[in-house]
Design a protein around this motif. Structure first.
Motif, short mmCIF file in Angstrom:
data_model
loop_
_atom_site.label_atom_id
_atom_site.label_comp_id
_atom_site.label_asym_id
_atom_site.label_seq_id
_atom_site.Cartn_x
_atom_site.Cartn_y
_atom_site.Cartn_z
N LEU A 1 -99.11 -27.72 68.68
CA LEU A 1 -99.08 -28.73 69.73
C LEU A 1 -97.67 -29.31 69.88
CD1 LEU A 1 -102.47 -30.52 69.05
CD2 LEU A 1 -101.95 -28.85 70.80
N HIS A 2 -96.99 -29.51 68.77
CA HIS A 2 -95.62 -30.02 68.85
C HIS A 2 -94.74 -29.05 69.60
CE1 HIS A 2 -96.06 -32.67 65.03
NE2 HIS A 2 -96.74 -33.11 66.05
N ARG A 3 -94.93 -27.78 69.29
CA ARG A 3 -94.12 -26.77 69.94
C ARG A 3 -94.37 -26.79 71.44
NH1 ARG A 3 -90.97 -22.28 68.34
NH2 ARG A 3 -90.73 -23.43 66.43
N GLY A 4 -95.63 -26.93 71.80
CA GLY A 4 -95.96 -26.99 73.22
C GLY A 4 -95.27 -28.18 73.87
N LYS A 5 -95.33 -29.30 73.20
CA LYS A 5 -94.73 -30.51 73.76
C LYS A 5 -93.22 -30.36 73.89
CE LYS A 5 -97.62 -34.35 73.67
NZ LYS A 5 -97.73 -35.78 73.56
N ALA A 6 -92.63 -29.77 72.89
CA ALA A 6 -91.17 -29.61 72.93
C ALA A 6 -90.75 -28.77 74.12
CB ALA A 6 -90.68 -28.97 71.63
N GLN A 7 -91.62 -27.88 74.52
CA GLN A 7 -91.28 -27.03 75.66
C GLN A 7 -91.91 -27.51 76.96
OE1 GLN A 7 -91.95 -23.17 73.01
NE2 GLN A 7 -91.01 -22.72 74.97
N GLY A 8 -92.52 -28.70 76.93
CA GLY A 8 -93.08 -29.23 78.16
C GLY A 8 -94.32 -28.50 78.65
N GLY B 1 -105.14 -39.52 88.69
CA GLY B 1 -104.32 -38.46 89.26
C GLY B 1 -104.42 -37.15 88.50
N GLY B 2 -104.81 -37.22 87.24
CA GLY B 2 -104.92 -35.97 86.49
C GLY B 2 -104.30 -36.11 85.10
N TYR B 3 -104.03 -35.00 84.48
CA TYR B 3 -103.42 -35.02 83.15
C TYR B 3 -101.91 -35.20 83.32
CZ TYR B 3 -107.71 -32.36 82.09
OH TYR B 3 -109.00 -31.91 81.98
N TYR B 4 -101.28 -35.88 82.38
CA TYR B 4 -99.82 -35.95 82.40
C TYR B 4 -99.26 -34.59 82.06
CZ TYR B 4 -98.94 -40.98 82.75
OH TYR B 4 -98.84 -42.26 83.17
N ARG B 5 -98.26 -34.18 82.78
CA ARG B 5 -97.63 -32.89 82.46
C ARG B 5 -97.03 -32.99 81.06
NH1 ARG B 5 -96.48 -28.49 84.83
NH2 ARG B 5 -96.60 -29.08 87.01
N GLY B 6 -97.18 -31.89 80.31
CA GLY B 6 -96.61 -31.86 78.97
C GLY B 6 -97.45 -32.53 77.91
N SER B 7 -98.61 -33.03 78.33
CA SER B 7 -99.45 -33.74 77.35
C SER B 7 -100.46 -32.79 76.72
CB SER B 7 -100.18 -34.90 78.03
OG SER B 7 -101.15 -34.40 78.94
N ASN B 8 -101.14 -33.28 75.70
CA ASN B 8 -102.20 -32.52 75.06
C ASN B 8 -103.55 -33.09 75.48
OD1 ASN B 8 -100.51 -30.88 73.54
ND2 ASN B 8 -100.33 -32.42 71.94
N VAL B 9 -104.42 -32.20 75.90
CA VAL B 9 -105.75 -32.63 76.30
C VAL B 9 -106.75 -32.00 75.36
CG1 VAL B 9 -107.45 -32.56 78.16
CG2 VAL B 9 -105.02 -32.70 78.71
N LEU B 10 -107.68 -32.79 74.89
CA LEU B 10 -108.71 -32.27 74.01
C LEU B 10 -110.07 -32.39 74.68
CD1 LEU B 10 -109.50 -31.30 71.14
CD2 LEU B 10 -109.71 -33.69 70.50
N LEU B 11 -110.79 -31.28 74.72
CA LEU B 11 -112.16 -31.29 75.25
C LEU B 11 -113.10 -31.02 74.10
CD1 LEU B 11 -112.16 -28.95 78.41
CD2 LEU B 11 -112.03 -31.42 78.37
#
Lengths: 571, 108
Positions: free
Chosen positions: A389-396, A265-275
């Motif tokens: 990355l934590h900050r991003g996650k904390a804010q979704g 379905g895609g990436y989980y919202r709020g997750s971190n993706v590494l390319l």
């Protein structure tokens, strides 16, 4: 900082990171000392606190300037976009307390004068906060240490008796210690001491804010990077705890339909993706596709590049039909280019935090993330990266980071590996060279919470867009591009040939069958013939026997007539 | 509320070096009282009393103190003749005060 017993009341500064660090702001009704070298930002800091106090907390304030001209201060404030004239009606007052340089001293004096003036004004305005900027200039006028101490305590007590939150700024000493020795008492007197620092390391400078003291509760000295941005001072604040992360079930598109399929379905919202991938493996293209998909959903996106300027990126992506320009125009997409070497890692990180605050994105691209992984001046590399990355996650915020990785990731341990542990989804792009050709391959190495295929797919870029093609495996080998096509052709021909061969064999078999049948019939006939012959013989033999008997009887008959009698006499 | 004091004594030479001074004080603070006393002495002894002294209490007239840029008390301002000078402190360093105000150290 949650001190239940003392309930120390705090005055918010409006500088987010600092208010977080101190658990609510500066001690209300007490004195805070701000120390820093010239240019460290003491005046900006204190003015910003006053402005925010007036605007956000409805606390009017007075700014007493011992060193700078009020007009200069106003001009600086205007540069930050703080609408001072509007506040100066009732909520903000500038007091020029500069002592003319040609003033002569004769004997003892005190600061009663200024306090009288401030007091009158404070009462009129209902002021709750007062700044005394550059008290060191005032102190310089006083003749001896005793007088200095006395006057500062006078100030301190005056603030307390009027229940005003006071901010005093002073220049730090050139040597190691925070203040020149004779001003040490300032630190002891103040309930809160904040020092602003500005360090230089290999041509890159970085500012820091250090809360050196905070009386009234258990306190640990805290330091944080800071920057003076277009809107004023911005402080990084503490690293959000991992527990604060919001968890989403929603899947959002990667921008490539087949990839979404691979990922359930895609990436989980709020997750971190590494390319990860070697240079040129289309990491930025996939990042762009992700950004475009998010914008099409109407979400705000922040695209940060440490490699290229925004127009270049937009143009390159347009060539593979990933169109970002309309989203830029609509204001959904914000692109920010920075050159990695120009700022410290802390500086970059703070810049990103500021951009996040301003633009409020739901999705973010950092390309490449490795620009943030160099060790900062105070923090090590992985701390910086993880913090963001934590900050991003904390804010979704769903964050997609790219990172340069030349070799097969499973074989290379490196700093990037630490980031990979934070990543929820890890996709590796590579080149597969075969038969004189290079083709792009994509592989999902890891995807938390998703059952994903381990297979390598071929990543195809064309002017109609980005897609994935199923991989071709033959004899344990993966084939792509023209080799694949060749192989497919070969297979087709092979299949045809096999078909023809089959038919031929069938015919052969039929022939063989027919032949065998014929032969069998012949053999049977032979057999029959032999049987018949045998019967014939048997019949003939029988007849012969009969004949012989008959013949023998006849002979006897003819010879006799005597048939042998029973007495046996011959005649 | 201001106090105007005028001590007028003509010098033997008939010269009138008329000083216009303003002394800002912080109410009855010790510094301020000393300053006032010292000033009066200096005027009498070194300027033949040719001084016009206006006393401004910053607590009573804070707005004026602000407008005039008075930070420290006590402050003595020589309004006239030019140049305008400021002296802060209780004026106990007599020589400095006299010389700054344009006078001479010869007692009369």
């Amino acid at each position: 900082m949650d001190d239940v017993t003392h309930r120390l009341k705090k005055a918010r500064t409006g500088i987010e990171g600092l208010d977080q660090m101190t658990g609510g702001g500066l001690p209300r009704g007490r004195t805070t000392l701000i120390v820093g070298a010239p240019g460290a930002g003491k005046t900006v800091f204190s003015l910003q606190t006053l402005v925010n106090g007036a605007r956000q907390c409805n606390e009017p304030g007075i700014f007493v300037a011992f060193e700078e001209q009020a007009d200069h201060i106003r001009a600086n404030a205007a540069a930050f976009g703080w609408d001072l004239p509007a506040l100066e009606e009732e909520k903000l007052f500038f007091l020029d307390a500069r002592i003319p340089i040609d003033t002569v001293h004769s004997g003892e004096f005190d600061i009663g004068g200024i306090l009288a003036g401030v007091e009158a004004r404070a009462q009129k305005m209902g002021a709750r906060r007062v700044v005394f900027d550059a008290v060191d200039v005032l102190l310089a006028m006083l003749d001896d240490a005793r007088t200095e101490r006395r006057e500062i305590y006078r100030l301190h007590e005056w603030l307390q008796s009027h229940d005003l939150t006071g901010i005093i700024t002073a220049k730090r000493s050139e040597q190691g210690h925070l203040l020149p020795e004779r001003y040490d008492f300032l630190q002891f007197m103040a309930d809160c001491v904040i020092s602003l620092e500005h360090t230089r390391h290999e041509l890159v400078s970085q500012r820091y804010l250090n809360v050196a003291k905070y009386r009234g509760s258990d306190f640990v000295e805290k330091q944080s990077p800071m920057l003076i941005g277009p809107g004023g001072i911005h402080v990084a604040g503490p690293d959000p705890m991992r527990m604060d992360h919001r968890i989403f079930d929603e899947r959002i598109s990667s921008g490539v339909a087949r990839l979404d399929q691979m990922l359930d379905g895609g990436y989980y919202r709020g997750s971190n993706v590494l390319l990860t991938g070697a240079p040129g493996t289309a990491k930025s293209t996939l990042a762009g596709a992700f950004a475009a998909a998010a914008c099409r959903r109407g979400e705000r996106v922040l695209y940060v590049s440490f490699d290229e300027a925004a127009p270049e990126i937009v143009r390159n992506l347009a060539s593979v039909n990933v169109l970002l320009q309309p989203h830029l125009d609509a204001g959904l997409l914000r692109m920010h280019s920075a050159f990695a070497g120009f700022q410290s890692t802390e500086g970059h990180m703070m810049e990103l935090e500021r951009l996040i605050d301003e633009h409020q994105p739901r999705c973010m691209v950092i390309d490449p993330f490795s620009a943030l992984l160099k060790a900062g001046q105070q923090y090590n590399a992985s701390e910086m990266g993880q913090r963001l990355l934590h900050r991003g996650k904390a804010q979704g915020i769903t964050t997609l980071s790219t990172s340069l990785l030349e070799d097969d990731p499973r074989q290379t341990p490196s700093t990037e590996m630490q980031v990979s542990t934070v990543a929820d989804t890890w996709i590796h792009l590579s080149y597969e060279a075969q038969g004189g050709e290079q083709n792009r391959a994509l592989q999902v190495i890891k995807s938390r919470g998703t059952a994903h295929s381990n297979q390598i797919r071929e990543l195809v870029l064309s002017d109609t867009g980005v897609t994935l093609r199923d991989v071709y495996t033959v004899g344990g080998e993966v084939l792509m591009g023209t080799l694949r096509w060749q192989k497919e052709e070969e297979e087709r021909r092979e299949a045809q040939r096999a078909e023809r061969e089959l038919q031929r064999r069938r015919r052969e078999l039929e022939l063989a069958e027919a032949e065998v049948e014929a032969r069998m019939r012949m053999l049977q006939r032979q057999l029959q013939a032999q049987r018949a012959e045998l019967e014939q013989l048997a019949a003939e033999e029988e007849m012969r026997q009969e004949q012989r008997q008959t013949h023998s009887d006849k002979v006897r008959e003819m010879r006799q007539g005597a048939t042998p009698t029973s007495d046996g006499e011959p005649n | 509320m201001t106090l105007m004091e005028e001590a007028t004594t003509t010098t033997s030479a008939g010269e009138q070096k008329h000083l216009m001074l303003r002394l800002y004080v912080a109410g009855q603070a010790p510094n301020s009282r000393r300053a006032h006393d010292n000033l009066m002495n200096i005027c009498r002894e070194y300027f033949d009393g040719n001084c016009q002294v206006e006393v401004v209490d910053v607590f009573a007239s804070p707005q004026q103190a602000l407008d005039d840029g008075i930070v420290i008390t006590p402050t003595l301002v020589k309004v006239a003749p030019n140049p305008r000078v400021r002296i802060v402190g209780d004026l106990s360093a007599t020589e400095k005060v006299v010389l700054t105000l344009g006078g001479r150290m010869k007692r009369k």
